[in-house]
Design a protein around this motif. Structure first.
Motif, PDB file in Angstrom:
ATOM      1  N   ASP A 131       0.823  -1.197   0.000  1.00 46.36           N
ATOM      2  CA  ASP A 131       0.000   0.000   0.000  1.00 46.36           C
ATOM      3  C   ASP A 131       0.861   1.252   0.000  1.00 46.36           C
ATOM      4  N   LEU A 132       0.218   2.396   0.097  1.00 41.15           N
ATOM      5  CA  LEU A 132       0.896   3.682   0.075  1.00 41.15           C
ATOM      6  C   LEU A 132       1.840   3.856   1.261  1.00 41.15           C
ATOM      7  N   ASN A 134       3.833   1.679   2.676  1.00 41.57           N
ATOM      8  CA  ASN A 134       5.152   1.104   2.384  1.00 41.57           C
ATOM      9  C   ASN A 134       5.986   2.042   1.527  1.00 41.57           C
ATOM     10  N   THR A 135       5.372   2.629   0.526  1.00 40.01           N
ATOM     11  CA  THR A 135       6.103   3.523  -0.370  1.00 40.01           C
ATOM     12  C   THR A 135       6.551   4.781   0.363  1.00 40.01           C
ATOM     13  N   ALA A 136       5.677   5.347   1.168  1.00 37.42           N
ATOM     14  CA  ALA A 136       6.040   6.559   1.922  1.00 37.42           C
ATOM     15  C   ALA A 136       7.142   6.257   2.942  1.00 37.42           C
ATOM     16  N   LEU A 137       7.037   5.127   3.635  1.00 38.16           N
ATOM     17  CA  LEU A 137       8.080   4.758   4.596  1.00 38.16           C
ATOM     18  C   LEU A 137       9.406   4.463   3.905  1.00 38.16           C
ATOM     19  N   ALA A 138       9.351   3.850   2.724  1.00 34.49           N
ATOM     20  CA  ALA A 138      10.576   3.581   1.974  1.00 34.49           C
ATOM     21  C   ALA A 138      11.225   4.885   1.529  1.00 34.49           C
ATOM     22  N   GLY A 139      10.431   5.857   1.087  1.00 32.22           N
ATOM     23  CA  GLY A 139      10.969   7.161   0.723  1.00 32.22           C
ATOM     24  C   GLY A 139      11.568   7.884   1.920  1.00 32.22           C
ATOM     25  N   LEU A 140      10.876   7.801   3.055  1.00 33.06           N
ATOM     26  CA  LEU A 140      11.383   8.408   4.286  1.00 33.06           C
ATOM     27  C   LEU A 140      12.707   7.768   4.688  1.00 33.06           C
ATOM     28  N   GLY A 141      12.757   6.454   4.677  1.00 34.83           N
ATOM     29  CA  GLY A 141      13.984   5.749   5.058  1.00 34.83           C
ATOM     30  C   GLY A 141      15.127   6.005   4.093  1.00 34.83           C
ATOM     31  N   THR A 142      14.813   6.067   2.811  1.00 35.99           N
ATOM     32  CA  THR A 142      15.855   6.313   1.815  1.00 35.99           C
ATOM     33  C   THR A 142      16.479   7.687   2.013  1.00 35.99           C
ATOM     34  N   GLY A 143      15.654   8.699   2.193  1.00 38.15           N
ATOM     35  CA  GLY A 143      16.185  10.045   2.421  1.00 38.15           C
ATOM     36  C   GLY A 143      17.000  10.127   3.695  1.00 38.15           C
ATOM     37  N   ALA A 144      16.516   9.481   4.754  1.00 41.65           N
ATOM     38  CA  ALA A 144      17.231   9.532   6.038  1.00 41.65           C
ATOM     39  C   ALA A 144      18.572   8.806   5.953  1.00 41.65           C
ATOM     40  N   ILE A 145      18.600   7.655   5.333  1.00 41.96           N
ATOM     41  CA  ILE A 145      19.859   6.903   5.215  1.00 41.96           C
ATOM     42  C   ILE A 145      20.839   7.643   4.306  1.00 41.96           C
ATOM     43  N   TYR A 146      20.346   8.209   3.220  1.00 36.28           N
ATOM     44  CA  TYR A 146      21.208   8.886   2.259  1.00 36.28           C
ATOM     45  C   TYR A 146      21.912  10.082   2.878  1.00 36.28           C
ATOM     46  N   ARG A 147      21.252  10.794   3.756  1.00 39.18           N
ATOM     47  CA  ARG A 147      21.831  11.985   4.374  1.00 39.18           C
ATOM     48  C   ARG A 147      22.273  11.764   5.825  1.00 39.18           C
ATOM     49  N   ALA A 148      22.316  10.535   6.280  1.00 39.93           N
ATOM     50  CA  ALA A 148      22.654  10.250   7.686  1.00 39.93           C
ATOM     51  C   ALA A 148      24.056  10.715   8.056  1.00 39.93           C
ATOM     52  N   ALA A 156      16.818  13.923   9.025  1.00 35.38           N
ATOM     53  CA  ALA A 156      15.378  14.081   9.263  1.00 35.38           C
ATOM     54  C   ALA A 156      14.716  14.881   8.140  1.00 35.38           C
ATOM     55  N   ILE A 157      15.362  15.942   7.702  1.00 33.93           N
ATOM     56  CA  ILE A 157      14.806  16.758   6.627  1.00 33.93           C
ATOM     57  C   ILE A 157      14.750  15.957   5.324  1.00 33.93           C
ATOM     58  N   ALA A 158      15.838  15.273   5.011  1.00 33.57           N
ATOM     59  CA  ALA A 158      15.865  14.468   3.783  1.00 33.57           C
ATOM     60  C   ALA A 158      14.855  13.326   3.853  1.00 33.57           C
ATOM     61  N   GLY A 159      14.688  12.733   5.037  1.00 34.42           N
ATOM     62  CA  GLY A 159      13.686  11.680   5.195  1.00 34.42           C
ATOM     63  C   GLY A 159      12.276  12.197   4.971  1.00 34.42           C
ATOM     64  N   ALA A 160      11.987  13.373   5.517  1.00 36.06           N
ATOM     65  CA  ALA A 160      10.659  13.957   5.316  1.00 36.06           C
ATOM     66  C   ALA A 160      10.423  14.276   3.838  1.00 36.06           C
ATOM     67  N   ALA A 165       7.815  12.975  -1.181  1.00 32.06           N
ATOM     68  CA  ALA A 165       7.982  12.785  -2.627  1.00 32.06           C
ATOM     69  C   ALA A 165       7.458  11.420  -3.071  1.00 32.06           C
ATOM     70  N   ALA A 166       7.741  10.383  -2.290  1.00 34.23           N
ATOM     71  CA  ALA A 166       7.268   9.040  -2.650  1.00 34.23           C
ATOM     72  C   ALA A 166       5.749   8.961  -2.581  1.00 34.23           C
ATOM     73  N   ALA A 167       5.163   9.527  -1.534  1.00 36.92           N
ATOM     74  CA  ALA A 167       3.704   9.521  -1.416  1.00 36.92           C
ATOM     75  C   ALA A 167       3.059  10.332  -2.539  1.00 36.92           C
ATOM     76  N   ALA A 168       3.657  11.468  -2.886  1.00 42.24           N
ATOM     77  CA  ALA A 168       3.124  12.286  -3.976  1.00 42.24           C
ATOM     78  C   ALA A 168       3.230  11.557  -5.313  1.00 42.24           C
ATOM     79  N   ALA A 169       4.312  10.811  -5.515  1.00 37.81           N
ATOM     80  CA  ALA A 169       4.466  10.055  -6.763  1.00 37.81           C
ATOM     81  C   ALA A 169       3.397   8.976  -6.885  1.00 37.81           C
ATOM     82  N   VAL A 170       3.113   8.274  -5.792  1.00 39.35           N
ATOM     83  CA  VAL A 170       2.078   7.231  -5.836  1.00 39.35           C
ATOM     84  C   VAL A 170       0.706   7.859  -6.028  1.00 39.35           C
ATOM     85  N   ALA A 171       0.441   8.952  -5.328  1.00 38.61           N
ATOM     86  CA  ALA A 171      -0.850   9.627  -5.485  1.00 38.61           C
ATOM     87  C   ALA A 171      -1.017  10.162  -6.908  1.00 38.61           C
TER      88      ALA A 171
END
Length: 182
Positions: A131-132, A134-148, A156-160, A165-171
């Motif tokens: 569902d949505l 999973n995609t939003a959490l994956a986007g949040l995690g990707t941003g957070a890990i990338y800028r950790a 935190a900012i990159a995760g948000a 962005a991931a939720a907007a893409a799915v929507a």
């Protein structure tokens, strides 16, 4: 004899396919409008596997990053031309700048795609639903890990931003599926 000569000299306006010119191919050949599957299990399966997702997101990220980075680098190379440069030197500067930025952007977006695909597949497996969230959490995690490495505030900012962005893409994909005729 005259009848045979008259018969040979006549021109016939008969065309055997004249009725087929304005017939749509769908009704002529009875083409299917939905995908055909060999097995019932394939028809019930509605998403890509984790390995297909990994290839898709990584490849799409690298390709789009390379194109965007190459264009940006080429523009930077054009802007950095000096008045005394020869044509060969200008072309070399444009190609070098475009290639450098293309590789840099492509690698960055490819890594983001790799992390996103891995996190999304892991979340689908863990939550046992697609569902949505999973995609939003994956986007949040990707941003957070990338800028950790830049600190918790940057992560935190990159995760948000990644989650939004991931939720907007799915929507956006759902809106396009619903309102844009194919």
């Amino acid at each position: 004899m005259d009848d045979s000569n008259d018969h040979n000299q006549k021109y016939y306006n008969y065309h055997p396919y004249q009725d087929l010119y304005n017939v749509p191919a769908q009704s002529l050949y009875k083409l299917p409008t939905s995908p055909e599957f060999l097995f019932h299990e394939e028809a019930a399966h509605q998403r890509r596997s984790w390995s297909e997702n990994l290839q898709y997101y990584t490849g799409t990220g690298y390709l789009s990053g390379a194109i965007i980075g190459g264009a940006k680098g080429s523009l930077d190379g054009i802007r950095s031309a000096e008045p005394g440069d020869t044509l060969k030197l200008r072309i070399n500067r444009i190609l070098n700048s475009g290639g450098h930025m293309g590789r840099k952007f492509g690698n960055n977006l490819g890594v983001l795609g790799l992390m996103f695909a891995g996190l999304e597949s892991a979340l689908i497996q863990y939550r046992d639903t697609d569902d949505l969230v999973n995609t939003a959490l994956a986007g949040l995690g990707t941003g957070a890990i990338y800028r950790a490495a830049r600190g918790p505030r940057s992560a935190a900012i990159a995760g948000a931003i990644g989650g939004i962005a991931a939720a907007a893409a799915v929507a956006g994909k759902q809106v396009i599926k619903r309102y844009v005729p194919i």
